[in-house]
Design a protein around this motif. Structure first.
Motif, PDB file in Angstrom:
ATOM      1  N   LEU A  21       0.827  -1.209   0.000  1.00  0.00           N
ATOM      2  CA  LEU A  21       0.000   0.000   0.000  1.00  0.00           C
ATOM      3  C   LEU A  21       0.863   1.260   0.000  1.00  0.00           C
ATOM      4  O   LEU A  21       0.642   2.169  -0.812  1.00  0.00           O
ATOM      5  CB  LEU A  21      -0.934   0.016   1.214  1.00  0.00           C
ATOM      6  N   LEU A  22       1.837   1.320   0.899  1.00  0.00           N
ATOM      7  CA  LEU A  22       2.667   2.523   1.004  1.00  0.00           C
ATOM      8  C   LEU A  22       3.503   2.746  -0.253  1.00  0.00           C
ATOM      9  O   LEU A  22       3.606   3.886  -0.741  1.00  0.00           O
ATOM     10  CB  LEU A  22       3.569   2.440   2.230  1.00  0.00           C
ATOM     11  N   THR A  23       4.080   1.692  -0.801  1.00  0.00           N
ATOM     12  CA  THR A  23       4.918   1.838  -1.986  1.00  0.00           C
ATOM     13  C   THR A  23       4.089   2.263  -3.193  1.00  0.00           C
ATOM     14  O   THR A  23       4.446   3.200  -3.913  1.00  0.00           O
ATOM     15  CB  THR A  23       5.665   0.519  -2.286  1.00  0.00           C
ATOM     16  N   HIS A  24       2.980   1.574  -3.408  1.00  0.00           N
ATOM     17  CA  HIS A  24       2.095   1.912  -4.527  1.00  0.00           C
ATOM     18  C   HIS A  24       1.564   3.339  -4.386  1.00  0.00           C
ATOM     19  O   HIS A  24       1.623   4.133  -5.336  1.00  0.00           O
ATOM     20  CB  HIS A  24       0.929   0.919  -4.595  1.00  0.00           C
ATOM     21  N   SER A  25       1.077   3.680  -3.216  1.00  0.00           N
ATOM     22  CA  SER A  25       0.483   5.008  -2.999  1.00  0.00           C
ATOM     23  C   SER A  25       1.515   6.117  -3.164  1.00  0.00           C
ATOM     24  O   SER A  25       1.213   7.178  -3.716  1.00  0.00           O
ATOM     25  CB  SER A  25      -0.154   5.068  -1.615  1.00  0.00           C
ATOM     26  N   ARG A  26       2.737   5.885  -2.703  1.00  0.00           N
ATOM     27  CA  ARG A  26       3.807   6.879  -2.874  1.00  0.00           C
ATOM     28  C   ARG A  26       4.107   7.089  -4.359  1.00  0.00           C
ATOM     29  O   ARG A  26       4.305   8.227  -4.803  1.00  0.00           O
ATOM     30  CB  ARG A  26       5.069   6.413  -2.132  1.00  0.00           C
ATOM     31  N   SER A  27       4.128   6.007  -5.131  1.00  0.00           N
ATOM     32  CA  SER A  27       4.364   6.127  -6.572  1.00  0.00           C
ATOM     33  C   SER A  27       3.262   6.942  -7.243  1.00  0.00           C
ATOM     34  O   SER A  27       3.535   7.808  -8.077  1.00  0.00           O
ATOM     35  CB  SER A  27       4.443   4.740  -7.225  1.00  0.00           C
ATOM     36  N   VAL A  28       2.021   6.674  -6.861  1.00  0.00           N
ATOM     37  CA  VAL A  28       0.886   7.409  -7.427  1.00  0.00           C
ATOM     38  C   VAL A  28       0.966   8.879  -7.014  1.00  0.00           C
ATOM     39  O   VAL A  28       0.759   9.780  -7.843  1.00  0.00           O
ATOM     40  CB  VAL A  28      -0.454   6.767  -7.006  1.00  0.00           C
ATOM     41  N   ILE A 134      -5.288  11.915 -10.029  1.00  0.00           N
ATOM     42  CA  ILE A 134      -4.954  10.751  -9.204  1.00  0.00           C
ATOM     43  C   ILE A 134      -5.406   9.464  -9.893  1.00  0.00           C
ATOM     44  O   ILE A 134      -4.657   8.476  -9.933  1.00  0.00           O
ATOM     45  CB  ILE A 134      -5.539  10.882  -7.788  1.00  0.00           C
ATOM     46  N   CYS A 135      -6.590   9.465 -10.451  1.00  0.00           N
ATOM     47  CA  CYS A 135      -7.074   8.295 -11.175  1.00  0.00           C
ATOM     48  C   CYS A 135      -6.120   7.959 -12.320  1.00  0.00           C
ATOM     49  O   CYS A 135      -5.729   6.805 -12.513  1.00  0.00           O
ATOM     50  CB  CYS A 135      -8.484   8.569 -11.702  1.00  0.00           C
ATOM     51  N   PHE A 136      -5.714   8.965 -13.062  1.00  0.00           N
ATOM     52  CA  PHE A 136      -4.782   8.785 -14.179  1.00  0.00           C
ATOM     53  C   PHE A 136      -3.429   8.258 -13.690  1.00  0.00           C
ATOM     54  O   PHE A 136      -2.903   7.266 -14.202  1.00  0.00           O
ATOM     55  CB  PHE A 136      -4.617  10.124 -14.905  1.00  0.00           C
ATOM     56  N   ALA A 137      -2.872   8.900 -12.679  1.00  0.00           N
ATOM     57  CA  ALA A 137      -1.565   8.499 -12.150  1.00  0.00           C
ATOM     58  C   ALA A 137      -1.593   7.057 -11.648  1.00  0.00           C
ATOM     59  O   ALA A 137      -0.627   6.300 -11.831  1.00  0.00           O
ATOM     60  CB  ALA A 137      -1.130   9.449 -11.030  1.00  0.00           C
ATOM     61  N   ASP A 138      -2.691   6.662 -11.053  1.00  0.00           N
ATOM     62  CA  ASP A 138      -2.837   5.309 -10.505  1.00  0.00           C
ATOM     63  C   ASP A 138      -2.710   4.237 -11.580  1.00  0.00           C
ATOM     64  O   ASP A 138      -2.232   3.129 -11.313  1.00  0.00           O
ATOM     65  CB  ASP A 138      -4.198   5.195  -9.813  1.00  0.00           C
ATOM     66  N   LYS A 139      -3.102   4.556 -12.796  1.00  0.00           N
ATOM     67  CA  LYS A 139      -3.087   3.554 -13.865  1.00  0.00           C
ATOM     68  C   LYS A 139      -1.672   3.142 -14.269  1.00  0.00           C
ATOM     69  O   LYS A 139      -1.491   2.126 -14.929  1.00  0.00           O
ATOM     70  CB  LYS A 139      -3.828   4.067 -15.111  1.00  0.00           C
ATOM     71  N   PHE A 140      -0.670   3.880 -13.853  1.00  0.00           N
ATOM     72  CA  PHE A 140       0.710   3.597 -14.242  1.00  0.00           C
ATOM     73  C   PHE A 140       1.443   2.687 -13.250  1.00  0.00           C
ATOM     74  O   PHE A 140       2.595   2.341 -13.472  1.00  0.00           O
ATOM     75  CB  PHE A 140       1.481   4.906 -14.427  1.00  0.00           C
ATOM     76  N   PHE A 141       0.759   2.304 -12.153  1.00  0.00           N
ATOM     77  CA  PHE A 141       1.426   1.525 -11.110  1.00  0.00           C
ATOM     78  C   PHE A 141       0.546   0.378 -10.640  1.00  0.00           C
ATOM     79  O   PHE A 141      -0.588   0.596 -10.228  1.00  0.00           O
ATOM     80  CB  PHE A 141       1.790   2.426  -9.926  1.00  0.00           C
ATOM     81  N   SER A 142       1.092  -0.819 -10.681  1.00  0.00           N
ATOM     82  CA  SER A 142       0.354  -1.976 -10.176  1.00  0.00           C
ATOM     83  C   SER A 142       0.831  -2.257  -8.748  1.00  0.00           C
ATOM     84  O   SER A 142       1.869  -1.753  -8.317  1.00  0.00           O
ATOM     85  CB  SER A 142       0.580  -3.184 -11.081  1.00  0.00           C
ATOM     86  N   LYS A 143       0.087  -3.070  -8.068  1.00  0.00           N
ATOM     87  CA  LYS A 143       0.482  -3.467  -6.719  1.00  0.00           C
ATOM     88  C   LYS A 143       1.269  -4.765  -6.734  1.00  0.00           C
ATOM     89  O   LYS A 143       1.741  -5.197  -5.700  1.00  0.00           O
ATOM     90  CB  LYS A 143      -0.762  -3.571  -5.830  1.00  0.00           C
ATOM     91  N   THR A 144       1.406  -5.374  -7.896  1.00  0.00           N
ATOM     92  CA  THR A 144       2.159  -6.625  -7.988  1.00  0.00           C
ATOM     93  C   THR A 144       3.562  -6.431  -8.561  1.00  0.00           C
ATOM     94  O   THR A 144       4.420  -7.284  -8.376  1.00  0.00           O
ATOM     95  CB  THR A 144       1.399  -7.664  -8.836  1.00  0.00           C
ATOM     96  N   HIS A 145       3.798  -5.335  -9.246  1.00  0.00           N
ATOM     97  CA  HIS A 145       5.128  -5.008  -9.773  1.00  0.00           C
ATOM     98  C   HIS A 145       5.479  -3.598  -9.300  1.00  0.00           C
ATOM     99  O   HIS A 145       5.462  -2.637 -10.058  1.00  0.00           O
ATOM    100  CB  HIS A 145       5.152  -5.085 -11.305  1.00  0.00           C
ATOM    101  N   SER A 158      -4.820  -2.079 -19.110  1.00  0.00           N
ATOM    102  CA  SER A 158      -5.345  -2.458 -17.796  1.00  0.00           C
ATOM    103  C   SER A 158      -6.736  -1.885 -17.534  1.00  0.00           C
ATOM    104  O   SER A 158      -7.477  -2.432 -16.721  1.00  0.00           O
ATOM    105  CB  SER A 158      -4.382  -2.046 -16.681  1.00  0.00           C
ATOM    106  N   ILE A 159      -7.102  -0.811 -18.209  1.00  0.00           N
ATOM    107  CA  ILE A 159      -8.440  -0.234 -17.988  1.00  0.00           C
ATOM    108  C   ILE A 159      -9.437  -0.639 -19.062  1.00  0.00           C
ATOM    109  O   ILE A 159     -10.619  -0.385 -18.920  1.00  0.00           O
ATOM    110  CB  ILE A 159      -8.396   1.306 -17.885  1.00  0.00           C
ATOM    111  N   SER A 160      -8.975  -1.288 -20.102  1.00  0.00           N
ATOM    112  CA  SER A 160      -9.863  -1.598 -21.227  1.00  0.00           C
ATOM    113  C   SER A 160     -11.018  -2.508 -20.825  1.00  0.00           C
ATOM    114  O   SER A 160     -12.089  -2.452 -21.430  1.00  0.00           O
ATOM    115  CB  SER A 160      -9.073  -2.205 -22.389  1.00  0.00           C
TER     116      SER A 160
END
Length: 178
Positions: A21-28, A134-145, A158-160
């Protein structure tokens, strides 16, 4: 508001889920702030962008997603509105809207109905510029990679699954924010 204090409240253990959560959220958050810096003409609220980006996925712990160490009862697609409910309870209705509206490129009421999604029947489309960024930025980062930023093409893929409307919104955001 102290975003980290709220995260600490719901993710008190130092475990893999909190790390994700912290890593993904910081990236976003960093991507959202990069967009704000790149586009001063948008006059984005930087403080809110950072707080809301850090909290946009606060509801994931209530969902069932083994791959990211979530062992709750709800379907993963519910994490947005569940997180929004938490943020409203905490007294942050504006942050709640980001939680609720960030899934996919936003999800329309019609898409929710057509896809029979297990989420409340209401439009969950980002409205404010900050919600959209934020919605846009979120699309560039997964929680698995966690170590990789997705390309525009991979983000779009990923959004298609959420329908043509999301693709159109994402492409418009590319023109506005990149």
């Amino acid at each position: 508001m102290d975003a980290l204090a709220i995260i600490n409240k719901y993710y008190p253990e130092d475990n893999e889920l909190r790390h994700i959560l912290l890593t993904h959220s910081r990236s976003v958050a960093d991507k959202a702030l990069w967009i704000a810096d790149r586009h001063p003409e948008l006059e984005l609220d930087r403080k809110f962008l950072e707080e809301a980006a850090m909290l946009h996925d606060i509801g994931i712990f209530m969902t069932d997603a083994d791959g990211i160490h979530c062992h709750g009862d709800a379907s993963y697609i519910c994490h947005g509105y569940l997180g929004a409910d938490l943020m409203r309870k905490e007294g942050f209705p504006r942050h709640a809207l980001v939680c609720e509206r960030h899934t996919g490129a936003g999800i329309s009421l019609q898409s929710i109905i057509d896809q029979q999604l297990p989420i409340p029947h209401r439009d969950m489309l980002p409205v404010s510029l900050e919600e959209q960024v934020i919605c846009f930025a979120d699309k560039f980062f997964s929680k698995t990679h966690l170590d990789k930023e997705k390309s525009v093409e991979k983000a779009l893929k990923s959004i298609s699954r959420y329908g043509e409307d999301g693709i159109i919104r994402f492409n418009r955001w590319c023109e506005c924010f990149l």
